[in-house]
Design a protein around this motif. Structure first.
Motif, PDB file in Angstrom:
ATOM      1  N   UNK A 210       1.172  -1.355  -0.275  1.00  0.00           N
ATOM      2  CA  UNK A 210       0.571  -0.118  -0.107  1.00  0.00           C
ATOM      3  C   UNK A 210       1.212   0.493  -0.218  1.00  0.00           C
ATOM      4  N   UNK A 211       0.180   2.329   0.505  1.00  0.00           N
ATOM      5  CA  UNK A 211       1.048   3.648   0.054  1.00  0.00           C
ATOM      6  C   UNK A 211       1.548   4.510   2.166  1.00  0.00           C
ATOM      7  N   UNK A 212       1.866   5.541   2.152  1.00  0.00           N
ATOM      8  CA  UNK A 212       2.449   5.596   3.286  1.00  0.00           C
ATOM      9  C   UNK A 212       2.564   7.405   2.919  1.00  0.00           C
ATOM     10  N   UNK A 213       2.277   8.308   3.401  1.00  0.00           N
ATOM     11  CA  UNK A 213       2.908   9.631   3.952  1.00  0.00           C
ATOM     12  C   UNK A 213       3.174  10.044   5.038  1.00  0.00           C
ATOM     13  N   UNK A 214       4.358  10.662   5.173  1.00  0.00           N
ATOM     14  CA  UNK A 214       5.590  10.703   6.588  1.00  0.00           C
ATOM     15  C   UNK A 214       5.307  12.668   6.640  1.00  0.00           C
ATOM     16  N   UNK A 215       5.087  12.637   7.700  1.00  0.00           N
ATOM     17  CA  UNK A 215       5.016  14.723   8.140  1.00  0.00           C
ATOM     18  C   UNK A 215       6.541  14.520   8.743  1.00  0.00           C
ATOM     19  N   UNK A 216       7.390  15.127   8.561  1.00  0.00           N
ATOM     20  CA  UNK A 216       8.904  15.375   9.184  1.00  0.00           C
ATOM     21  C   UNK A 216       8.776  17.046   9.510  1.00  0.00           C
ATOM     22  N   UNK A 217       9.700  15.997  10.781  1.00  0.00           N
ATOM     23  CA  UNK A 217       9.862  17.344  11.987  1.00  0.00           C
ATOM     24  C   UNK A 217      11.040  17.863  11.592  1.00  0.00           C
ATOM     25  N   UNK A 218      11.974  17.082  10.962  1.00  0.00           N
ATOM     26  CA  UNK A 218      13.132  17.310  11.100  1.00  0.00           C
ATOM     27  C   UNK A 218      13.630  17.237   9.366  1.00  0.00           C
ATOM     28  N   UNK A 219      14.717  17.219   9.114  1.00  0.00           N
ATOM     29  CA  UNK A 219      15.659  17.811   8.098  1.00  0.00           C
ATOM     30  C   UNK A 219      15.063  16.280   7.168  1.00  0.00           C
ATOM     31  N   UNK A 220      14.528  17.409   6.249  1.00  0.00           N
ATOM     32  CA  UNK A 220      13.727  15.656   4.513  1.00  0.00           C
ATOM     33  C   UNK A 220      15.243  16.176   3.563  1.00  0.00           C
ATOM     34  N   UNK A 221      16.158  16.412   4.338  1.00  0.00           N
ATOM     35  CA  UNK A 221      17.114  16.843   3.158  1.00  0.00           C
ATOM     36  C   UNK A 221      17.944  15.152   3.333  1.00  0.00           C
ATOM     37  N   UNK A 222      17.811  15.235   5.206  1.00  0.00           N
ATOM     38  CA  UNK A 222      18.393  13.741   5.120  1.00  0.00           C
ATOM     39  C   UNK A 222      17.448  12.677   4.840  1.00  0.00           C
ATOM     40  N   UNK A 223      16.446  12.864   5.172  1.00  0.00           N
ATOM     41  CA  UNK A 223      15.756  11.335   4.780  1.00  0.00           C
ATOM     42  C   UNK A 223      15.446  11.178   3.715  1.00  0.00           C
ATOM     43  N   UNK A 224      15.759  12.000   3.208  1.00  0.00           N
ATOM     44  CA  UNK A 224      15.975  11.463   1.384  1.00  0.00           C
ATOM     45  C   UNK A 224      16.935  10.206   0.895  1.00  0.00           C
ATOM     46  N   UNK A 225      18.092  10.595   1.442  1.00  0.00           N
ATOM     47  CA  UNK A 225      18.737   9.230   1.459  1.00  0.00           C
ATOM     48  C   UNK A 225      18.738   8.117   2.650  1.00  0.00           C
TER      49      UNK A 225
END
Length: 482
Positions: A210-225
């Protein structure tokens, strides 16, 4: 997502965000309140953000913005919604605007860095910007949202999951049970992408294909990797979204507290799995119950990590703040879907509700739902105009399913005709009818008794979003666009 940005989005970025460390010494971007006021003022005075990138137009802007008379409309409209408007406006000086708008090179460098990591940018001027955020935050809605992954997931129906990082096996089992059920009915998960319940719920949905959305409270740039998300981002199963700078730190938890409300805005309902008596989970639940953003469920399962769950279900007895709506208890043995707003695929069930005041079981008729794959969301941007649907279309059975508001669903179309009858019953001498929310709900007393106030209000909100039910000013008085 995009190879280039519109001039409006570039201007909004420069007005509201830092691009590097040196920026923090040189300028001070506008807050959400500050930009919200500016956007209202611009709309009232015939400007758009991209006008500030043109030197000649910028000079005209400075002259008009310095004229106190041009602020009357915006200050009058927003005075009850934003505090300290005079102070906010006084800080919007010519020098501040110039320092923010002179960072073209820094913007280009930041964009290159962010886009190389797969980060895309969504501004309030874009049609894809979630209408749910605009509806709840109005002028305080963030000017910019940053994301990576499949942006189309913003159009899918979601159930939110919140809970403590401090969770055990019983809590994980309960979360997995609820996620499996909502996935089976076509809903995706939305959560905070943090350790604990957030990640457990998201990973379960993703592993269910299925699918998911995560709402980040910190670095999106870091989460990309981050390796835990990389495959799902590549497969377009996942969207990571943030209202904060892509390289923002977690700070002291302020961002985490702020991001919680976006989970609620984008959810059909939210389930709190486990909570302590303090912390982000219980505070987020309380904020939702006070504001009434969406239905709130609290899991009742055997676990040492649910002391906050009991506090919530007891109605926050020690709190001085009045809770407008009580949370609903749910157990892993019950069907969560049976509580969600019904669609045209209705299956009669007999769920067991728990009265949070008495703790007694209450059986009531309800209906389960098969989720829509996607929903059409109209644009209500401050900077764009919504094209209205011709009025005569709303009175034709044959045309109902071609109107975005009805999404091809019999139940929604049926509710419209019932709503039309409620207004028609109050009409005298062909005069235009205005009804309060309470009067409308009274006209649906039988339906309210079955699915509750919150579910009926979601229908009303749906018609507001599609400009069928028109709110009069700031009061909860409505007319029906027929």
């Amino acid at each position: 997502m995009q190879s280039s940005l519109s001039e409006n989005t570039k201007a909004m970025l420069m007005l509201t965000h830092y691009f590097n460390r040196s920026d923090k010494k040189l300028c001070k971007p506008l807050t959400d309140n500050g930009f919200g006021y500016l956007a209202h003022w611009m709309n009232a005075n015939g400007y758009q953000p991209h006008d500030l990138l043109d030197n000649e137009r910028l000079e005209t802007f400075f002259a008009d913005f310095a004229d106190e008379a041009t602020h009357f409309t915006s200050k009058s409209a927003l005075s009850g919604f934003m505090r300290g408007l005079d102070k906010t406006v006084s800080k919007m000086t010519r020098e501040r605007f110039q320092s923010l708008l002179s960072r073209g090179m820094a913007l280009s460098q930041a964009l290159e860095k962010w886009q190389s990591a797969g980060i895309w940018i969504l501004s309030r001027a874009d049609k894809a910007y979630p209408i749910q955020i605009k509806r709840n935050l109005k002028e305080k809605a963030p000017a910019i949202l940053f994301g990576t992954g499949n942006i189309d997931l913003l159009n899918y129906k979601s159930i939110g999951f919140v809970g403590s990082r401090n969770c055990g096996q019983h809590d994980e089992t309960a979360a997995i049970h609820y996620v499996d059920e909502i996935n089976h009915h076509g809903f995706q998960v939305i959560s905070g992408a943090a350790k604990g319940i957030d990640s457990i719920a998201m990973h379960r949905s993703l592993s269910n294909n299925n699918k998911a959305i995560g709402i980040l409270g910190d670095s999106l740039f870091k989460a990309c990797g981050d390796s835990q998300w990389r495959e799902y981002l590549r497969n377009e199963q996942l969207l990571l979204l943030s209202p904060f700078d892509p390289e923002a730190s977690f700070g002291r938890g302020e961002n985490a507290m702020q991001r919680n409300k976006y989970i609620y805005f984008l959810s059909e309902a939210v389930v709190a799995i486990c909570s302590g008596v303090e912390g982000g989970t219980i505070n987020g639940v309380k904020e939702n119950l006070i504001a009434g953003w969406c239905p709130q469920f609290v899991s009742r399962h055997d676990s040492p990590n649910t002391t906050g769950n009991t506090e919530i279900l007891n109605g926050f007895p020690s709190s001085k703040t009045r809770i407008k709506t009580l949370a609903l208890a749910i157990t892993p043995e019950e069907s969560l879907i049976s509580f969600i707003t019904p669609s045209d695929n209705m299956v009669e069930v007999q769920p067991t509700l728990i009265n949070t005041n008495t703790g007694e079981a209450v059986t009531t008729a309800n209906k389960s739902t098969e989720a829509l794959d996607t929903i059409d969301i109209p644009d209500d941007s401050d900077l764009q105009t919504i094209e209205e649907t011709p009025q005569d279309e709303f009175n034709s059975d044959n045309n109902l399913h071609s109107i975005p508001a009805f999404l091809g669903k019999e139940a929604i179309a049926g509710f419209y005709f019932d709503l039309f009858d409620v207004f028609k019953a109050k009409q005298t001498n062909n005069e235009e009818v205005f009804l309060t929310e309470a009067q409308i709900l009274e006209g649906f007393s039988d339906l309210v008794g079955i699915i509750g106030n919150t579910a009926v209000k979601k229908y009303l909100t749906h018609f507001q979003d599609h400009d069928i039910l028109i709110r009069q000013g700031r009061s909860k008085t409505y007319k029906l666009q027929t």
